[in-house]
Design a protein around this motif. Structure first.
Motif, short mmCIF file in Angstrom:
data_model
loop_
_atom_site.label_atom_id
_atom_site.label_comp_id
_atom_site.label_asym_id
_atom_site.label_seq_id
_atom_site.Cartn_x
_atom_site.Cartn_y
_atom_site.Cartn_z
N LEU A 1 5.99 -5.33 -10.45
CA LEU A 1 6.78 -4.53 -9.67
C LEU A 1 7.51 -3.65 -9.49
N LEU A 2 8.97 -4.74 -9.30
CA LEU A 2 9.79 -4.28 -9.28
C LEU A 2 10.31 -3.41 -10.82
N THR A 3 9.66 -3.94 -12.31
CA THR A 3 10.09 -3.49 -13.30
C THR A 3 9.10 -1.88 -12.85
N GLY A 4 7.99 -1.31 -12.42
CA GLY A 4 7.48 -0.53 -12.61
C GLY A 4 7.96 0.76 -11.37
N LEU A 5 8.35 0.15 -10.71
CA LEU A 5 8.99 1.06 -10.08
C LEU A 5 10.60 1.49 -10.02
N PHE B 1 10.20 16.64 -6.15
CA PHE B 1 10.15 15.30 -7.11
C PHE B 1 12.01 14.89 -6.43
N PHE B 2 12.41 15.06 -6.52
CA PHE B 2 13.67 14.67 -6.28
C PHE B 2 13.18 14.03 -5.35
N ILE B 3 12.31 14.21 -4.07
CA ILE B 3 12.26 13.68 -2.81
C ILE B 3 11.25 12.65 -3.48
N PHE B 4 10.40 12.41 -4.19
CA PHE B 4 9.99 11.38 -4.76
C PHE B 4 10.81 9.61 -5.42
N VAL B 5 12.00 10.74 -5.67
CA VAL B 5 12.75 9.31 -6.50
C VAL B 5 13.54 8.81 -4.83
N VAL B 6 13.90 9.78 -3.99
CA VAL B 6 14.22 8.81 -2.91
C VAL B 6 13.67 7.63 -2.32
N LEU B 7 11.96 8.12 -2.32
CA LEU B 7 11.41 6.86 -1.31
C LEU B 7 11.07 6.16 -2.59
N GLY B 8 11.16 6.17 -3.88
CA GLY B 8 10.61 5.34 -4.56
C GLY B 8 12.05 4.33 -4.80
N LEU B 9 12.73 4.73 -4.37
CA LEU B 9 14.57 3.30 -3.99
C LEU B 9 14.53 2.88 -3.06
N ILE C 1 2.73 -1.23 -11.52
CA ILE C 1 2.68 -0.79 -10.05
C ILE C 1 1.47 -1.12 -9.27
N SER C 2 0.64 -0.27 -10.53
CA SER C 2 -1.26 -0.53 -9.44
C SER C 2 -1.92 -1.30 -9.93
N PRO C 3 -2.05 -2.04 -11.21
CA PRO C 3 -2.75 -3.55 -10.90
C PRO C 3 -2.04 -4.72 -10.39
N VAL C 4 -1.00 -4.70 -9.69
CA VAL C 4 -0.30 -5.86 -9.15
C VAL C 4 -0.29 -5.21 -7.53
N THR C 5 -0.84 -3.69 -6.81
CA THR C 5 -1.03 -3.38 -5.57
C THR C 5 -2.50 -3.74 -5.48
N ALA D 1 0.53 -0.99 0.37
CA ALA D 1 -0.75 -0.46 -0.19
C ALA D 1 1.28 1.60 -0.08
N VAL D 2 1.94 1.28 0.29
CA VAL D 2 2.57 2.61 0.97
C VAL D 2 3.74 2.14 -0.42
N VAL D 3 3.72 1.14 -0.75
CA VAL D 3 4.74 1.56 -2.20
C VAL D 3 3.12 2.12 -3.29
#
Length: 483
Positions: free
Chosen positions: A335-339, A433-441, A381-385, A275-277
């Motif tokens: 999910l990994l590919t999407g992220l 958007f750089f903040i979202f990049v860190v969260l994505g990692l 990502i969304s379909p798998v979630t 959910a968080v991802v």
């Protein structure tokens, strides 16, 4: 039947009729997803007009409140919607939600000020949150194991279709009636129509056979299964459901304490992580504020509204790809590919916004990158979630488990919706958007370490897998220790 759970006229056991009826059930119930999508997407184009011409006169903070009040309501709606669907039934809960969608939509449409708008957006959120839990659960329980990925993801397709419709109507109304007072009210009221269609449609849809069986209505469950399966398949599946319910007989009633059982706790951890991802990718910063992002990059209001349609189109097309991939590829690699794709797109948006600020090319670059982002998000990502959240919890805890995890999803969504306009006004597009990049990692690391594969397993097989996981781990450790 007198209670309306089963349709008398539906032929039972006819080859091919089960598939047609299942398709009808899917189309009708996913109008809840269409409403979910429209109500979350319409604010994208309505916000600029609410702030102009002496309308609601929104600041960046109140703009965030109008957008995110729906999300806070959705968080609570997910919890209570899950519990209500466990006690009253999936079908009946969707009927209640259709009424709430209709009333809250009219409330938002005629809101005289910001306070009333926020209050009705919150009520609308209760309906969105309830639908986000109940519809995928209903579809997962109605579908055969081999079709579950495609059927549940139909709801995701309807969500992005609803968002595309919102973006399209926003652009049409904004371009033709942009000088008209209260044009945003016309944008909002359109959502009342699918709410009416959902309510009437659910009157002819049967209840989930798994929910009926969990309430001891085995005969009713058998009749529904024979409506959506071939005769022999229905008998075999009913036996599997009864066996699963027998294994859960120690759980008298699903409570929060049941979520603390070790094997259930692992499922809850995975569910919360998924959910968080899904939210920390930043997808809803684009779905709620795509028009504002494009304006910030350099487009005018009308050009941004039209350009934002591209985001809706790619989201729908990518979801078709995602539905196809779910039948071919495992959940984990998808999910990994999407992220990896979404994180890379956000990184490039941040870099180009920083290095090409003020240039004529920047708005087109940002638009192409948001389209790329959504291709990975909605295609993987969304379909798998939504699929994994609907399939990992055991029967008696499915509504509660979905409610808790989707509550967490909407709370994260709420903070994204509330803080994004404030961050964009305060630190700029690139830093945000750089903040979202860190969260994505961080999201990529979680999926690689913790996510199991669930493809091609029945709901009962998944339950057995999670029940025995700790035993298998302990056995492996004992063997290693003996060696």
């Amino acid at each position: 039947m007198a209670n309306g759970n089963v349709i008398r006229s539906q032929p039972v056991g006819n080859k091919g009729s089960d598939k047609k009826f299942l398709k009808k059930i899917t189309i009708i119930s996913t109008f809840g997803g269409l409403l979910f999508g429209y109500d979350t997407g319409v604010i994208n184009g309505a916000l600029p007009f609410m702030s102009e011409k002496d309308q609601l006169n929104l600041t960046p903070f109140t703009e965030g409140l109008v957008a995110s009040s729906l999300l806070l309501g959705a968080a609570l709606g997910a919890v209570f919607g899950g519990r209500l669907s466990d006690s009253k039934g999936r079908r009946k809960n969707i009927l209640y939600l259709a009424v709430l969608f209709f009333i809250a939509t009219l409330g938002c449409t005629f809101a005289p000020n910001t306070t009333v708008m926020i209050a009705f957006r919150f009520l609308l959120g209760l309906a969105v949150g309830g639908a986000s839990v109940t519809v995928p659960t209903f579809l997962a329980e109605m579908s055969p194991a081999e079709q579950r990925g495609r059927m549940v993801t139909q709801n995701e397709l309807m969500i992005v279709t609803g968002q595309l419709l919102a973006f399209t109507f926003n652009a049409i109304l904004g371009s033709t009636l942009g000088d008209t007072a209260h044009v945003w009210r016309y944008m909002l009221v359109i959502a009342s129509l699918p709410a009416v269609l959902l309510w009437f449609g659910m009157l002819i849809v049967p209840e989930s056979p798994r929910w009926l069986a969990s309430k001891g209505k085995i005969g009713d469950a058998s009749r529904v299964l024979r409506q959506v399966r071939e005769e022999q398949r229905a008998k075999e599946e009913l036996k599997e459901i009864e066996k699963s319910l027998s294994n859960e007989s120690k759980t008298e009633k699903a409570t929060l304490k049941d979520l603390n059982v070790p094997w259930v706790r692992r499922i809850l951890f995975i569910g919360l992580g998924i959910a968080v991802v899904q939210q920390i990718t930043g997808v809803n910063s684009i779905m709620y504020y795509g028009t504002e992002i494009l304006k910030n990059a350099g487009f005018g209001t009308q050009a941004a509204l039209i350009g934002n349609i591209a985001n809706g189109v790619i989201a729908v097309l990518a979801t078709f790809v995602g539905i196809w991939l779910l039948g071919k590829v495992g959940r984990r690699p998808m999910l990994l590919t999407g992220l990896i794709g979404t994180t890379s797109a956000l990184l490039l948006i941040g870099i180009f916004s920083l290095t090409m600020e003020g240039t004529q090319a920047l708005p087109y670059i940002v638009l192409s990158l948001t389209v790329t982002f959504l291709a990975f998000q909605q295609g993987a990502i969304s379909p798998v979630t939504w699929l994994m959240l609907s399939e990992i919890f055991p029967q008696k805890l499915r509504g509660l488990g979905m409610g808790v995890t989707v509550f967490c999803l909407w709370i994260v969504n709420f903070f994204v919706g509330l803080l994004f306009p404030v961050l964009m006004a305060g630190i700029g597009l690139s830093a945000t958007f750089f903040i979202f990049v860190v969260l994505g990692l961080g999201a990529i690391a979680f999926v690689k370490k913790s996510l199991p594969e669930t493809k091609d397993r029945s709901l009962e097989e998944l339950e057995s897998y999670f029940r025995n996981y700790n035993k298998d781990i302990n056995t492996d450790e004992s063997i290693k220790a003996a060696k």
